[in-house]
Scaffold this motif. Structure first.
Motif, PDB file in Angstrom:
ATOM      1  N   ARG A 215      11.557  58.935 -29.013  1.00 41.93           N
ATOM      2  CA  ARG A 215      11.814  58.926 -30.453  1.00 41.93           C
ATOM      3  C   ARG A 215      11.171  57.700 -31.119  1.00 41.93           C
ATOM      4  O   ARG A 215      10.972  56.658 -30.495  1.00 41.93           O
ATOM      5  N   THR A 216      10.896  57.843 -32.406  1.00 44.77           N
ATOM      6  CA  THR A 216      10.463  56.722 -33.240  1.00 44.77           C
ATOM      7  C   THR A 216      11.654  56.275 -34.070  1.00 44.77           C
ATOM      8  O   THR A 216      12.260  57.080 -34.774  1.00 44.77           O
ATOM      9  N   ILE A 217      12.003  54.989 -33.985  1.00 42.22           N
ATOM     10  CA  ILE A 217      13.221  54.482 -34.615  1.00 42.22           C
ATOM     11  C   ILE A 217      12.860  53.341 -35.562  1.00 42.22           C
ATOM     12  O   ILE A 217      12.271  52.340 -35.145  1.00 42.22           O
ATOM     13  N   LEU A 218      13.189  53.513 -36.842  1.00 41.61           N
ATOM     14  CA  LEU A 218      13.008  52.453 -37.842  1.00 41.61           C
ATOM     15  C   LEU A 218      14.368  51.847 -38.156  1.00 41.61           C
ATOM     16  O   LEU A 218      15.325  52.577 -38.433  1.00 41.61           O
ATOM     17  N   ILE A 219      14.435  50.521 -38.136  1.00 40.50           N
ATOM     18  CA  ILE A 219      15.699  49.828 -38.379  1.00 40.50           C
ATOM     19  C   ILE A 219      15.497  48.776 -39.452  1.00 40.50           C
ATOM     20  O   ILE A 219      14.560  47.974 -39.380  1.00 40.50           O
ATOM     21  N   THR A 220      16.365  48.755 -40.462  1.00 38.80           N
ATOM     22  CA  THR A 220      16.411  47.638 -41.392  1.00 38.80           C
ATOM     23  C   THR A 220      17.691  46.860 -41.114  1.00 38.80           C
ATOM     24  O   THR A 220      18.759  47.453 -40.927  1.00 38.80           O
ATOM     25  N   THR A 221      17.588  45.555 -41.060  1.00 40.55           N
ATOM     26  CA  THR A 221      18.748  44.722 -40.764  1.00 40.55           C
ATOM     27  C   THR A 221      18.456  43.286 -41.164  1.00 40.55           C
ATOM     28  O   THR A 221      17.291  42.882 -41.283  1.00 40.55           O
ATOM     29  N   HIS A 222      19.521  42.514 -41.363  1.00 35.49           N
ATOM     30  CA  HIS A 222      19.387  41.079 -41.615  1.00 35.49           C
ATOM     31  C   HIS A 222      19.821  40.273 -40.393  1.00 35.49           C
ATOM     32  O   HIS A 222      19.839  39.035 -40.446  1.00 35.49           O
ATOM     33  N   ILE A 223      20.167  40.957 -39.300  1.00 32.82           N
ATOM     34  CA  ILE A 223      20.642  40.279 -38.093  1.00 32.82           C
ATOM     35  C   ILE A 223      19.454  40.060 -37.163  1.00 32.82           C
ATOM     36  O   ILE A 223      19.023  40.965 -36.454  1.00 32.82           O
ATOM     37  N   MET A 224      18.924  38.835 -37.166  1.00 33.56           N
ATOM     38  CA  MET A 224      17.697  38.571 -36.429  1.00 33.56           C
ATOM     39  C   MET A 224      17.906  38.611 -34.918  1.00 33.56           C
ATOM     40  O   MET A 224      16.985  38.950 -34.163  1.00 33.56           O
ATOM     41  N   SER A 225      19.089  38.274 -34.438  1.00 30.02           N
ATOM     42  CA  SER A 225      19.348  38.351 -32.995  1.00 30.02           C
ATOM     43  C   SER A 225      19.271  39.802 -32.523  1.00 30.02           C
ATOM     44  O   SER A 225      18.792  40.086 -31.415  1.00 30.02           O
ATOM     45  N   PHE A 226      19.727  40.727 -33.359  1.00 34.49           N
ATOM     46  CA  PHE A 226      19.656  42.153 -33.049  1.00 34.49           C
ATOM     47  C   PHE A 226      18.196  42.606 -33.003  1.00 34.49           C
ATOM     48  O   PHE A 226      17.784  43.336 -32.097  1.00 34.49           O
ATOM     49  N   VAL A 227      17.404  42.141 -33.965  1.00 31.09           N
ATOM     50  CA  VAL A 227      15.975  42.482 -34.019  1.00 31.09           C
ATOM     51  C   VAL A 227      15.275  41.975 -32.769  1.00 31.09           C
ATOM     52  O   VAL A 227      14.516  42.709 -32.113  1.00 31.09           O
ATOM     53  N   GLU A 228      15.520  40.727 -32.428  1.00 31.68           N
ATOM     54  CA  GLU A 228      14.820  40.111 -31.292  1.00 31.68           C
ATOM     55  C   GLU A 228      15.163  40.816 -29.986  1.00 31.68           C
ATOM     56  O   GLU A 228      14.324  40.942 -29.101  1.00 31.68           O
ATOM     57  N   GLU A 229      16.394  41.286 -29.872  1.00 34.57           N
ATOM     58  CA  GLU A 229      16.830  41.948 -28.644  1.00 34.57           C
ATOM     59  C   GLU A 229      16.301  43.363 -28.518  1.00 34.57           C
ATOM     60  O   GLU A 229      15.968  43.811 -27.415  1.00 34.57           O
ATOM     61  N   ILE A 230      16.195  44.078 -29.649  1.00 36.43           N
ATOM     62  CA  ILE A 230      15.999  45.523 -29.552  1.00 36.43           C
ATOM     63  C   ILE A 230      14.660  46.027 -30.050  1.00 36.43           C
ATOM     64  O   ILE A 230      14.183  47.081 -29.606  1.00 36.43           O
ATOM     65  N   ALA A 231      13.998  45.310 -30.939  1.00 37.95           N
ATOM     66  CA  ALA A 231      12.797  45.845 -31.586  1.00 37.95           C
ATOM     67  C   ALA A 231      11.532  45.618 -30.758  1.00 37.95           C
ATOM     68  O   ALA A 231      11.328  44.539 -30.199  1.00 37.95           O
ATOM     69  N   ASP A 232      10.681  46.636 -30.693  1.00 38.07           N
ATOM     70  CA  ASP A 232       9.370  46.500 -30.059  1.00 38.07           C
ATOM     71  C   ASP A 232       8.385  45.836 -31.012  1.00 38.07           C
ATOM     72  O   ASP A 232       7.538  45.050 -30.586  1.00 38.07           O
TER      73      ASP A 232
END
Length: 234
Positions: A177-194
């Motif tokens: 799947r292709t997953i787009l995420i908007t968030t202000h939680i940078m720790s979440f971004v760093e852990e999960i985003a490619d």
């Protein structure tokens, strides 16, 4: 998966998107970031068909989606704020959404995954914000779709539910799947985003991994790297 060319959008005199070009390949997790007013919400809503751009084109899987609607059946969308009818129970809401979409739903597994069995017959108006968010997640992921858009998905989640959400996102990624995420939680971004797609003043200001962004900005953590992008102090 997604190809956006020369996207422009104004709201009155306010220019929100200006000649935006963006290509997102199939498969993977992409964090769409930017300060308030950067255009990220307008971009997401344009992909969803909720905002009609003034100029430009959006293609998904090779076909233009502007002024189309059927393509939305292959998108799962989690809104930032879920305005559920307060008088419905969780069970009634799930049944209603299942009846609205022409797809087979796999809701029972998700209900168990997020521990919602005890809440199925409770009115939505009586639920806590965190429980409503878990219902929101169930509604989003209970259909099989190639494109998943999550707007602030971590809002109100307790640590265990957050772990379950991350697991769920990774499972969908493994399915291609292709997953787009908007968030202000940078720790979440760093852990999960490619990859990170960073918008500033209606344009794509950066696209790449968090590691590449930290190297470009000479910062050790993602929060400071993003802050440096916003300040344009590069």
């Amino acid at each position: 998966m997604i190809e956006i060319k020369s996207l422009n959008k104004r709201f009155g005199k306010l220019k929100v998107l200006e000649g935006l070009d963006l290509s997102i390949d199939s498969g993977g997790i992409f964090a769409v970031l930017g300060p308030n007013g950067s255009g990220k919400t307008t971009l997401i809503k344009s992909i969803l068909g909720m905002v009609i751009p003034d100029q430009g084109d959006i293609k998904i899987a090779g076909s233009s989606v502007l002024k189309q609607s059927d393509y939305r059946n292959n998108i799962n969308y989690l809104p930032q704020i879920a305005n559920f009818p307060a008088n419905l129970t969780v069970r009634e809401l799930i049944k209603m959404v299942k009846n609205l979409r022409p797809k087979e739903a796999n809701d029972q597994r998700l209900i168990e995954h997020f521990g919602l069995e005890a809440f199925l017959d409770k009115k939505l108006g009586n639920l806590s914000g965190g429980t409503k968010q878990k219902v929101n997640i169930v509604l989003t992921f209970m259909f099989e779709s190639d494109l998943i858009i999550l707007d602030e998905p971590t809002t109100g989640l307790d640590p265990i539910s957050l772990i379950h959400l991350k697991e769920l996102i990774h499972v969908e990624k493994e399915k291609g799947r292709t997953i787009l995420i908007t968030t202000h939680i940078m720790s979440f971004v760093e852990e999960i985003a490619d990859e990170i797609v960073f918008l500033l003043d209606g344009e794509i200001y950066f696209k790449g991994s968090s590691k590449e962004l930290k190297k470009r900005t000479a910062q050790d953590d993602l929060e400071h790297a993003i802050a440096k992008l916003i300040s344009k102090d590069l």
